[in-house]
Design a protein around this motif. Sequence first.
Motif, mmCIF file in Angstrom:
data_model
loop_
_atom_site.group_PDB
_atom_site.id
_atom_site.type_symbol
_atom_site.label_atom_id
_atom_site.label_comp_id
_atom_site.label_asym_id
_atom_site.label_seq_id
_atom_site.Cartn_x
_atom_site.Cartn_y
_atom_site.Cartn_z
ATOM 1 N N GLU A 260 0.803 -1.229 0.000
ATOM 2 C CA GLU A 260 0.000 0.000 0.000
ATOM 3 C C GLU A 260 0.836 1.278 0.000
ATOM 4 O OE1 GLU A 260 -3.309 0.327 -0.167
ATOM 5 O OE2 GLU A 260 -3.927 -1.771 0.012
ATOM 6 N N VAL A 261 1.925 1.276 -0.748
ATOM 7 C CA VAL A 261 2.756 2.473 -0.802
ATOM 8 C C VAL A 261 2.037 3.603 -1.540
ATOM 9 C CG1 VAL A 261 4.997 3.401 -1.547
ATOM 10 C CG2 VAL A 261 4.852 1.085 -0.622
ATOM 11 N N ASP A 262 1.116 3.275 -2.445
ATOM 12 C CA ASP A 262 0.337 4.329 -3.108
ATOM 13 C C ASP A 262 -0.518 5.094 -2.106
ATOM 14 O OD1 ASP A 262 -1.160 2.043 -2.669
ATOM 15 O OD2 ASP A 262 -2.313 2.206 -4.513
ATOM 16 N N THR A 263 -1.104 4.369 -1.156
ATOM 17 C CA THR A 263 -1.853 5.038 -0.087
ATOM 18 C C THR A 263 -0.937 5.949 0.726
ATOM 19 O OG1 THR A 263 -3.340 3.129 0.072
ATOM 20 C CG2 THR A 263 -3.321 4.645 1.941
ATOM 21 N N LEU A 264 0.264 5.463 1.011
ATOM 22 C CA LEU A 264 1.236 6.262 1.765
ATOM 23 C C LEU A 264 1.591 7.547 1.020
ATOM 24 C CD1 LEU A 264 3.326 6.775 3.986
ATOM 25 C CD2 LEU A 264 4.877 5.222 2.769
ATOM 26 N N LEU A 265 1.827 7.453 -0.284
ATOM 27 C CA LEU A 265 2.205 8.648 -1.045
ATOM 28 C C LEU A 265 1.087 9.686 -1.047
ATOM 29 C CD1 LEU A 265 4.011 6.952 -4.067
ATOM 30 C CD2 LEU A 265 5.079 8.325 -2.266
ATOM 31 N N SER A 329 0.777 -1.480 5.196
ATOM 32 C CA SER A 329 0.369 -2.694 4.474
ATOM 33 C C SER A 329 -1.086 -3.063 4.711
ATOM 34 C CB SER A 329 1.251 -3.871 4.894
ATOM 35 O OG SER A 329 2.616 -3.567 4.768
ATOM 36 N N SER A 330 -1.635 -3.789 3.723
ATOM 37 C CA SER A 330 -2.985 -4.360 3.872
ATOM 38 C C SER A 330 -2.942 -5.815 4.295
ATOM 39 C CB SER A 330 -3.754 -4.237 2.551
ATOM 40 O OG SER A 330 -3.069 -4.908 1.502
ATOM 41 N N VAL A 369 -6.407 -0.021 7.936
ATOM 42 C CA VAL A 369 -5.910 -0.283 6.583
ATOM 43 C C VAL A 369 -6.582 0.658 5.577
ATOM 44 C CG1 VAL A 369 -5.821 -1.987 4.715
ATOM 45 C CG2 VAL A 369 -5.376 -2.691 7.079
ATOM 46 N N GLY A 370 -5.799 1.301 4.735
ATOM 47 C CA GLY A 370 -6.325 2.145 3.671
ATOM 48 C C GLY A 370 -6.835 3.503 4.104
ATOM 49 N N ASP A 371 -6.654 3.878 5.359
ATOM 50 C CA ASP A 371 -7.191 5.134 5.888
ATOM 51 C C ASP A 371 -6.164 6.253 5.717
ATOM 52 O OD1 ASP A 371 -8.232 7.237 7.403
ATOM 53 O OD2 ASP A 371 -9.174 5.872 8.850
ATOM 54 N N GLU A 372 -6.276 7.007 4.640
ATOM 55 C CA GLU A 372 -5.318 8.080 4.371
ATOM 56 C C GLU A 372 -5.359 9.159 5.444
ATOM 57 O OE1 GLU A 372 -5.462 9.767 0.475
ATOM 58 O OE2 GLU A 372 -5.851 7.830 -0.479
ATOM 59 N N ALA A 373 -6.554 9.507 5.896
ATOM 60 C CA ALA A 373 -6.672 10.578 6.891
ATOM 61 C C ALA A 373 -5.963 10.194 8.188
ATOM 62 C CB ALA A 373 -8.149 10.879 7.162
#
Length: 428
Positions: A260-265, A329-330, A369-373
Amino acid sequence: MRPRLTTERRARHARRAAARPQERRRERGCYPPRVRVLVVAPLYHTDRGGLGRQAVLLTEHLASLGVRATVVTRTLSGLPAREPPPGVELHRIRAGRPRVHNYEAKSARNLVTSLRFSGGLVRALLALRRTYDLVHFHGASLPLLVAQPWARLLGKPVLAKVAAVGQGVEAGDLAGRYGPLGDLLARRLRAVDVYVATTGEIEAALAAEGHRWIERIPNFVDTERFRPPGPGRRARLRAELGFANRPVVLFSGRLTPRKEVDTLLRAFARVPARQGAAPLLVILGDGPLRARLEGLARARGLTNRVRFVGFRPRPWRWLAAADVFVLPSSVEGLPNALLEAMACGLPCVATALGGAREVLGERGLLVPVGDEAALVASLSELTADPARREALGRAAAERIARDFSLRAVAPRYLDLYRRLLARSSSTP
Protein backbone atom coordinates in the motif's frame (compact mmCIF):
# COMPACT_ATOMS: atom_id res chain seq x y z
CA MET A 1 57.35 -40.99 4.42
CA ARG A 2 54.05 -39.52 5.58
CA PRO A 3 52.70 -36.62 3.46
CA ARG A 4 52.73 -33.21 5.13
CA LEU A 5 49.37 -31.79 6.10
CA THR A 6 48.27 -28.50 4.58
CA THR A 7 47.05 -25.74 6.87
CA GLU A 8 43.45 -26.45 5.84
CA ARG A 9 43.82 -30.18 6.54
CA ARG A 10 45.45 -29.49 9.91
CA ALA A 11 42.50 -27.29 10.85
CA ARG A 12 40.04 -29.98 9.74
CA HIS A 13 41.85 -32.65 11.79
CA ALA A 14 41.89 -30.33 14.80
CA ARG A 15 38.13 -29.73 14.55
CA ARG A 16 37.47 -33.45 14.32
CA ALA A 17 39.73 -34.19 17.29
CA ALA A 18 38.02 -31.51 19.37
CA ALA A 19 34.60 -32.94 18.49
CA ARG A 20 35.44 -36.57 19.39
CA PRO A 21 35.16 -36.20 23.20
CA GLN A 22 31.75 -34.54 22.86
CA GLU A 23 30.54 -37.22 20.43
CA ARG A 24 31.68 -39.97 22.84
CA ARG A 25 29.87 -38.23 25.71
CA ARG A 26 26.73 -38.00 23.56
CA GLU A 27 26.99 -41.74 22.89
CA ARG A 28 27.19 -42.39 26.66
CA GLY A 29 24.12 -40.16 27.20
CA CYS A 30 25.95 -37.28 28.90
CA TYR A 31 24.79 -34.84 26.21
CA PRO A 32 21.45 -34.84 24.39
CA PRO A 33 21.78 -36.34 20.90
CA ARG A 34 22.69 -33.88 18.17
CA VAL A 35 19.64 -32.60 16.29
CA ARG A 36 19.85 -33.01 12.51
CA VAL A 37 17.37 -30.92 10.54
CA LEU A 38 16.59 -30.46 6.86
CA VAL A 39 15.64 -26.81 6.37
CA VAL A 40 13.40 -26.03 3.37
CA ALA A 41 13.62 -22.37 2.37
CA PRO A 42 13.05 -21.50 -1.32
CA LEU A 43 14.48 -18.04 -0.57
CA TYR A 44 17.54 -18.43 1.65
CA HIS A 45 19.47 -15.16 1.75
CA THR A 46 19.72 -12.20 4.10
CA ASP A 47 19.48 -9.59 1.36
CA ARG A 48 16.04 -10.29 -0.17
CA GLY A 49 13.06 -10.20 2.12
CA GLY A 50 12.27 -10.97 5.72
CA LEU A 51 11.38 -14.65 5.23
CA GLY A 52 14.77 -15.44 3.71
CA ARG A 53 16.61 -13.42 6.34
CA GLN A 54 14.75 -15.21 9.14
CA ALA A 55 15.63 -18.61 7.64
CA VAL A 56 19.35 -17.81 7.33
CA LEU A 57 19.83 -16.21 10.74
CA LEU A 58 17.84 -18.86 12.60
CA THR A 59 19.60 -21.75 10.88
CA GLU A 60 23.06 -20.31 11.49
CA HIS A 61 22.32 -19.54 15.13
CA LEU A 62 20.94 -23.04 15.71
CA ALA A 63 24.12 -24.44 14.14
CA SER A 64 26.12 -22.48 16.72
CA LEU A 65 24.05 -24.27 19.37
CA GLY A 66 25.01 -27.68 17.97
CA VAL A 67 22.28 -28.34 15.40
CA ARG A 68 23.41 -29.92 12.14
CA ALA A 69 21.45 -28.29 9.31
CA THR A 70 21.09 -29.21 5.65
CA VAL A 71 19.37 -26.40 3.74
CA VAL A 72 17.41 -27.05 0.54
CA THR A 73 16.91 -23.83 -1.40
CA ARG A 74 16.55 -22.46 -4.92
CA THR A 75 19.52 -21.61 -7.10
CA LEU A 76 19.50 -17.80 -7.31
CA SER A 77 21.70 -15.31 -9.14
CA GLY A 78 22.38 -11.62 -8.74
CA LEU A 79 22.92 -11.84 -4.98
CA PRO A 80 26.11 -11.37 -2.94
CA ALA A 81 27.89 -14.64 -2.19
CA ARG A 82 27.41 -15.91 1.34
CA GLU A 83 29.33 -18.89 2.69
CA PRO A 84 27.53 -21.03 5.27
CA PRO A 85 29.22 -21.50 8.65
CA PRO A 86 30.31 -24.90 10.04
CA GLY A 87 27.29 -27.10 10.72
CA VAL A 88 25.26 -25.77 7.75
CA GLU A 89 25.32 -27.41 4.32
CA LEU A 90 23.52 -25.92 1.31
CA HIS A 91 21.78 -28.03 -1.34
CA ARG A 92 20.59 -25.87 -4.24
CA ILE A 93 17.79 -26.80 -6.65
CA ARG A 94 17.59 -25.41 -10.17
CA ALA A 95 13.96 -24.35 -10.45
CA GLY A 96 14.37 -21.83 -13.29
CA ARG A 97 14.21 -18.02 -13.31
CA PRO A 98 17.19 -17.63 -10.93
CA ARG A 99 17.07 -13.84 -11.07
CA VAL A 100 13.48 -13.81 -9.74
CA HIS A 101 14.04 -13.88 -6.00
CA ASN A 102 10.49 -13.43 -4.72
CA TYR A 103 7.42 -15.04 -6.26
CA GLU A 104 4.61 -14.23 -3.85
CA ALA A 105 2.25 -13.04 -6.61
CA LYS A 106 -0.16 -15.70 -7.88
CA SER A 107 0.71 -16.33 -11.54
CA ALA A 108 1.22 -19.28 -13.90
CA ARG A 109 4.97 -18.64 -14.14
CA ASN A 110 5.36 -18.54 -10.37
CA LEU A 111 3.31 -21.73 -10.05
CA VAL A 112 5.62 -23.51 -12.51
CA THR A 113 8.70 -22.29 -10.61
CA SER A 114 7.23 -23.53 -7.33
CA LEU A 115 6.34 -26.90 -8.86
CA ARG A 116 9.86 -27.33 -10.23
CA PHE A 117 11.31 -26.52 -6.83
CA SER A 118 8.88 -28.96 -5.18
CA GLY A 119 9.93 -31.77 -7.51
CA GLY A 120 13.59 -31.12 -6.77
CA LEU A 121 12.78 -31.02 -3.06
CA VAL A 122 11.25 -34.51 -3.16
CA ARG A 123 14.40 -35.83 -4.83
CA ALA A 124 16.51 -34.12 -2.15
CA LEU A 125 14.42 -35.61 0.66
CA LEU A 126 15.14 -39.07 -0.71
CA ALA A 127 18.81 -38.53 -1.56
CA LEU A 128 19.66 -36.89 1.78
CA ARG A 129 17.48 -39.08 3.98
CA ARG A 130 20.41 -40.39 6.07
CA THR A 131 21.56 -36.87 6.98
CA TYR A 132 18.50 -35.51 8.84
CA ASP A 133 15.88 -36.51 11.41
CA LEU A 134 13.20 -33.84 10.92
CA VAL A 135 12.16 -31.33 8.27
CA HIS A 136 11.60 -27.60 8.94
CA PHE A 137 9.69 -25.70 6.24
CA HIS A 138 9.90 -21.91 6.14
CA GLY A 139 6.48 -21.38 4.63
CA ALA A 140 3.49 -23.70 4.33
CA SER A 141 2.50 -23.59 0.67
CA LEU A 142 3.00 -25.77 -2.42
CA PRO A 143 6.42 -27.28 -1.54
CA LEU A 144 4.97 -28.45 1.78
CA LEU A 145 1.92 -29.95 0.08
CA VAL A 146 4.06 -31.88 -2.38
CA ALA A 147 6.86 -33.01 -0.07
CA GLN A 148 5.10 -33.75 3.24
CA PRO A 149 3.75 -37.18 2.17
CA TRP A 150 7.27 -38.21 1.16
CA ALA A 151 8.70 -37.06 4.49
CA ARG A 152 6.01 -39.08 6.24
CA LEU A 153 6.88 -42.13 4.13
CA LEU A 154 10.51 -41.74 5.24
CA GLY A 155 9.45 -41.46 8.89
CA LYS A 156 10.64 -37.85 9.21
CA PRO A 157 8.45 -35.50 11.30
CA VAL A 158 7.62 -32.14 9.73
CA LEU A 159 7.49 -28.63 11.21
CA ALA A 160 6.14 -25.74 9.12
CA LYS A 161 6.35 -22.05 9.92
CA VAL A 162 3.46 -19.85 8.79
CA ALA A 163 4.43 -16.18 8.62
CA ALA A 164 1.27 -14.59 7.17
CA VAL A 165 -2.36 -15.17 6.24
CA GLY A 166 -4.56 -13.27 3.83
CA GLN A 167 -2.93 -14.27 0.56
CA GLY A 168 -4.61 -17.64 0.04
CA VAL A 169 -1.45 -19.68 -0.50
CA GLU A 170 -0.51 -21.14 2.90
CA ALA A 171 -1.94 -23.37 5.58
CA GLY A 172 -4.49 -21.48 7.67
CA ASP A 173 -5.68 -19.58 4.61
CA LEU A 174 -6.99 -22.26 2.21
CA ALA A 175 -10.33 -23.52 3.56
CA GLY A 176 -13.20 -21.71 1.91
CA ARG A 177 -11.07 -20.60 -1.05
CA TYR A 178 -10.89 -22.08 -4.54
CA GLY A 179 -14.14 -24.03 -4.04
CA PRO A 180 -13.79 -27.67 -2.94
CA LEU A 181 -10.07 -27.61 -3.82
CA GLY A 182 -9.21 -25.24 -0.96
CA ASP A 183 -10.95 -27.47 1.60
CA LEU A 184 -9.15 -30.52 0.19
CA LEU A 185 -5.76 -28.83 0.42
CA ALA A 186 -6.47 -27.70 3.99
CA ARG A 187 -7.30 -31.29 4.97
CA ARG A 188 -4.12 -32.56 3.33
CA LEU A 189 -2.04 -30.13 5.35
CA ARG A 190 -3.46 -31.46 8.63
CA ALA A 191 -0.92 -34.28 8.27
CA VAL A 192 1.88 -31.84 9.17
CA ASP A 193 3.13 -32.67 12.67
CA VAL A 194 3.47 -29.15 14.07
CA TYR A 195 2.96 -25.59 12.84
CA VAL A 196 4.72 -22.49 14.11
CA ALA A 197 2.49 -19.40 14.11
CA THR A 198 4.24 -16.06 14.43
CA THR A 199 1.08 -14.21 15.62
CA GLY A 200 -2.17 -14.92 17.43
CA GLU A 201 -4.08 -14.16 14.23
CA ILE A 202 -2.18 -16.91 12.38
CA GLU A 203 -2.62 -19.32 15.29
CA ALA A 204 -6.40 -18.78 15.22
CA ALA A 205 -6.50 -19.30 11.43
CA LEU A 206 -4.58 -22.57 11.70
CA ALA A 207 -6.84 -23.80 14.51
CA ALA A 208 -9.93 -22.94 12.45
CA GLU A 209 -8.64 -25.23 9.68
CA GLY A 210 -8.35 -28.11 12.11
CA HIS A 211 -4.60 -28.17 12.70
CA ARG A 212 -3.98 -29.57 16.17
CA TRP A 213 -0.39 -28.90 17.28
CA ILE A 214 0.38 -25.19 16.92
CA GLU A 215 3.25 -23.38 18.65
CA ARG A 216 3.49 -19.59 19.00
CA ILE A 217 7.04 -18.43 18.23
CA PRO A 218 7.49 -14.88 16.93
CA ASN A 219 9.86 -13.56 14.33
CA PHE A 220 13.09 -12.15 15.72
CA VAL A 221 15.63 -9.40 15.12
CA ASP A 222 19.40 -9.49 14.88
CA THR A 223 19.84 -6.92 17.65
CA GLU A 224 23.61 -6.79 17.15
CA ARG A 225 23.00 -4.95 13.87
CA PHE A 226 19.57 -3.42 14.41
CA ARG A 227 19.97 -1.33 17.55
CA PRO A 228 19.48 2.29 18.63
CA PRO A 229 22.33 4.51 17.41
CA GLY A 230 24.33 6.79 19.65
CA PRO A 231 24.02 10.54 18.99
CA GLY A 232 27.36 10.74 17.18
CA ARG A 233 26.66 7.82 14.87
CA ARG A 234 23.19 9.10 14.07
CA ALA A 235 24.52 12.54 13.14
CA ARG A 236 27.21 11.02 10.89
CA LEU A 237 24.69 8.80 9.11
CA ARG A 238 22.27 11.66 8.53
CA ALA A 239 25.07 13.69 6.97
CA GLU A 240 26.20 10.77 4.78
CA LEU A 241 22.66 10.07 3.57
CA GLY A 242 21.86 13.73 2.91
CA PHE A 243 18.99 14.04 5.39
CA ALA A 244 20.02 17.51 6.60
CA ASN A 245 17.74 19.22 9.16
CA ARG A 246 14.34 17.86 8.21
CA PRO A 247 12.17 15.09 9.68
CA VAL A 248 12.69 11.82 7.77
CA VAL A 249 9.92 9.23 7.43
CA LEU A 250 11.14 5.81 6.25
CA PHE A 251 9.29 2.95 4.58
CA SER A 252 11.13 -0.35 4.09
CA GLY A 253 9.76 -3.26 2.06
CA ARG A 254 9.02 -4.69 -1.36
CA LEU A 255 7.02 -2.47 -3.68
CA THR A 256 4.06 -4.78 -4.18
CA PRO A 257 0.30 -4.12 -3.98
CA ARG A 258 -0.15 -5.40 -0.43
CA LYS A 259 2.38 -2.88 0.93
CA GLU A 260 0.00 0.00 0.00
CA VAL A 261 2.76 2.47 -0.80
CA ASP A 262 0.34 4.33 -3.11
CA THR A 263 -1.85 5.04 -0.09
CA LEU A 264 1.24 6.26 1.77
CA LEU A 265 2.20 8.65 -1.05
CA ARG A 266 -1.26 10.18 -1.22
CA ALA A 267 -1.27 10.65 2.55
CA PHE A 268 2.27 12.05 2.69
CA ALA A 269 1.36 14.76 0.18
CA ARG A 270 -0.90 16.17 2.91
CA VAL A 271 1.62 16.10 5.77
CA PRO A 272 2.51 19.74 6.43
CA ALA A 273 5.94 21.34 6.73
CA ARG A 274 7.03 22.29 10.26
CA GLN A 275 9.04 25.45 10.92
CA GLY A 276 9.81 25.74 7.22
CA ALA A 277 11.20 22.19 6.89
CA ALA A 278 9.09 19.83 4.79
CA PRO A 279 9.36 16.18 5.93
CA LEU A 280 11.22 13.78 3.63
CA LEU A 281 9.81 10.32 2.77
CA VAL A 282 12.43 7.67 1.96
CA ILE A 283 11.25 4.51 0.17
CA LEU A 284 13.76 1.77 0.93
CA GLY A 285 13.14 -1.24 -1.28
CA ASP A 286 12.30 -2.30 -4.80
CA GLY A 287 9.65 -4.27 -6.64
CA PRO A 288 7.31 -4.46 -9.62
CA LEU A 289 5.38 -1.28 -8.71
CA ARG A 290 8.37 1.05 -8.47
CA ALA A 291 7.90 2.84 -11.81
CA ARG A 292 4.19 3.38 -11.19
CA LEU A 293 4.82 4.69 -7.68
CA GLU A 294 7.51 7.08 -8.89
CA GLY A 295 4.99 8.39 -11.41
CA LEU A 296 2.40 8.86 -8.67
CA ALA A 297 4.94 10.80 -6.57
CA ARG A 298 5.61 13.15 -9.50
CA ALA A 299 1.88 13.59 -10.15
CA ARG A 300 1.36 14.55 -6.49
CA GLY A 301 4.14 17.15 -6.60
CA LEU A 302 6.40 15.14 -4.28
CA THR A 303 9.55 15.15 -6.40
CA ASN A 304 11.56 17.03 -3.75
CA ARG A 305 9.90 15.31 -0.78
CA VAL A 306 10.19 11.62 -1.71
CA ARG A 307 13.34 9.61 -2.43
CA PHE A 308 13.16 6.13 -3.96
CA VAL A 309 16.52 4.62 -3.03
CA GLY A 310 15.88 0.99 -4.03
CA PHE A 311 17.26 -2.02 -2.24
CA ARG A 312 20.17 -1.35 0.12
CA PRO A 313 22.24 -4.16 1.68
CA ARG A 314 22.62 -2.46 5.09
CA PRO A 315 19.14 -1.24 6.00
CA TRP A 316 20.08 -0.64 9.63
CA ARG A 317 22.07 2.44 8.55
CA TRP A 318 18.95 4.04 7.05
CA LEU A 319 16.81 3.12 10.06
CA ALA A 320 19.38 4.57 12.44
CA ALA A 321 19.29 7.90 10.57
CA ALA A 322 15.50 8.25 10.19
CA ASP A 323 12.98 9.88 12.55
CA VAL A 324 9.79 7.88 11.92
CA PHE A 325 9.03 4.46 10.40
CA VAL A 326 5.80 3.79 8.52
CA LEU A 327 4.26 0.51 7.30
CA PRO A 328 0.82 0.95 5.64
CA SER A 329 0.37 -2.69 4.47
CA SER A 330 -2.99 -4.36 3.87
CA VAL A 331 -1.62 -7.89 4.55
CA GLU A 332 1.13 -8.76 7.03
CA GLY A 333 2.03 -11.38 9.57
CA LEU A 334 4.63 -10.16 12.05
CA PRO A 335 6.59 -7.82 9.76
CA ASN A 336 10.36 -8.04 9.95
CA ALA A 337 10.65 -4.45 8.76
CA LEU A 338 8.56 -3.27 11.70
CA LEU A 339 10.56 -5.31 14.23
CA GLU A 340 13.84 -3.99 12.82
CA ALA A 341 12.64 -0.39 12.96
CA MET A 342 11.53 -0.82 16.56
CA ALA A 343 14.89 -2.41 17.43
CA CYS A 344 16.61 0.73 16.09
CA GLY A 345 14.52 2.90 18.42
CA LEU A 346 12.25 4.40 15.76
CA PRO A 347 8.68 5.48 16.57
CA CYS A 348 6.41 3.52 14.23
CA VAL A 349 3.14 4.10 12.40
CA ALA A 350 1.59 0.83 11.16
CA THR A 351 -1.73 -0.53 10.03
CA ALA A 352 -3.67 -2.30 12.78
CA LEU A 353 -3.07 -5.86 11.59
CA GLY A 354 -2.52 -8.87 13.88
CA GLY A 355 1.25 -8.83 14.31
CA ALA A 356 1.59 -5.06 14.46
CA ARG A 357 -1.15 -4.81 17.10
CA GLU A 358 0.60 -7.44 19.22
CA VAL A 359 4.11 -6.04 19.10
CA LEU A 360 3.41 -2.29 18.97
CA GLY A 361 0.48 -1.86 21.32
CA GLU A 362 0.89 1.55 22.95
CA ARG A 363 4.53 1.78 21.84
CA GLY A 364 3.51 3.19 18.45
CA LEU A 365 0.59 4.51 16.43
CA LEU A 366 -1.87 2.13 14.72
CA VAL A 367 -4.12 3.17 11.83
CA PRO A 368 -6.86 1.34 9.89
CA VAL A 369 -5.91 -0.28 6.58
CA GLY A 370 -6.33 2.14 3.67
CA ASP A 371 -7.19 5.13 5.89
CA GLU A 372 -5.32 8.08 4.37
CA ALA A 373 -6.67 10.58 6.89
CA ALA A 374 -5.41 8.50 9.82
CA LEU A 375 -2.00 8.20 8.17
CA VAL A 376 -1.87 11.97 7.67
CA ALA A 377 -2.78 12.60 11.31
CA SER A 378 -0.25 10.10 12.71
CA LEU A 379 2.63 11.19 10.51
CA SER A 380 1.86 14.86 11.16
CA GLU A 381 1.87 14.24 14.92
CA LEU A 382 5.21 12.44 14.99
CA THR A 383 7.08 14.67 12.54
CA ALA A 384 6.10 17.65 14.69
CA ASP A 385 6.87 16.24 18.16
CA PRO A 386 10.48 15.16 18.89
CA ALA A 387 9.71 14.33 22.54
CA ARG A 388 6.88 11.99 21.52
CA ARG A 389 9.15 10.35 18.97
CA GLU A 390 11.85 9.76 21.58
CA ALA A 391 9.45 8.24 24.12
CA LEU A 392 7.82 5.86 21.63
CA GLY A 393 11.16 4.87 20.12
CA ARG A 394 12.70 4.08 23.49
CA ALA A 395 9.72 1.90 24.50
CA ALA A 396 9.82 0.09 21.13
CA ALA A 397 13.54 -0.72 21.42
CA GLU A 398 13.11 -2.03 24.96
CA ARG A 399 10.28 -4.31 23.82
CA ILE A 400 12.38 -5.84 21.03
CA ALA A 401 15.49 -6.29 23.16
CA ARG A 402 13.45 -8.09 25.82
CA ASP A 403 11.24 -10.40 23.75
CA PHE A 404 12.27 -10.51 20.08
CA SER A 405 16.05 -10.86 19.90
CA LEU A 406 17.55 -13.78 17.98
CA ARG A 407 19.18 -15.05 21.17
CA ALA A 408 15.81 -15.10 22.94
CA VAL A 409 13.83 -16.79 20.14
CA ALA A 410 16.22 -19.36 18.62
CA PRO A 411 16.39 -21.67 21.69
CA ARG A 412 12.60 -22.05 21.50
CA TYR A 413 13.02 -23.70 18.10
CA LEU A 414 15.68 -26.05 19.44
CA ASP A 415 13.35 -27.03 22.28
CA LEU A 416 10.54 -27.61 19.76
CA TYR A 417 12.82 -29.77 17.58
CA ARG A 418 13.61 -31.99 20.57
CA ARG A 419 9.98 -32.27 21.64
CA LEU A 420 8.95 -33.11 18.07
CA LEU A 421 11.59 -35.83 17.80
CA ALA A 422 10.66 -37.24 21.20
CA ARG A 423 6.99 -37.42 20.25
CA SER A 424 7.82 -38.94 16.89
CA SER A 425 9.99 -41.66 18.42
CA SER A 426 7.28 -42.57 20.93
CA THR A 427 4.56 -42.84 18.28
CA PRO A 428 4.25 -46.33 16.79
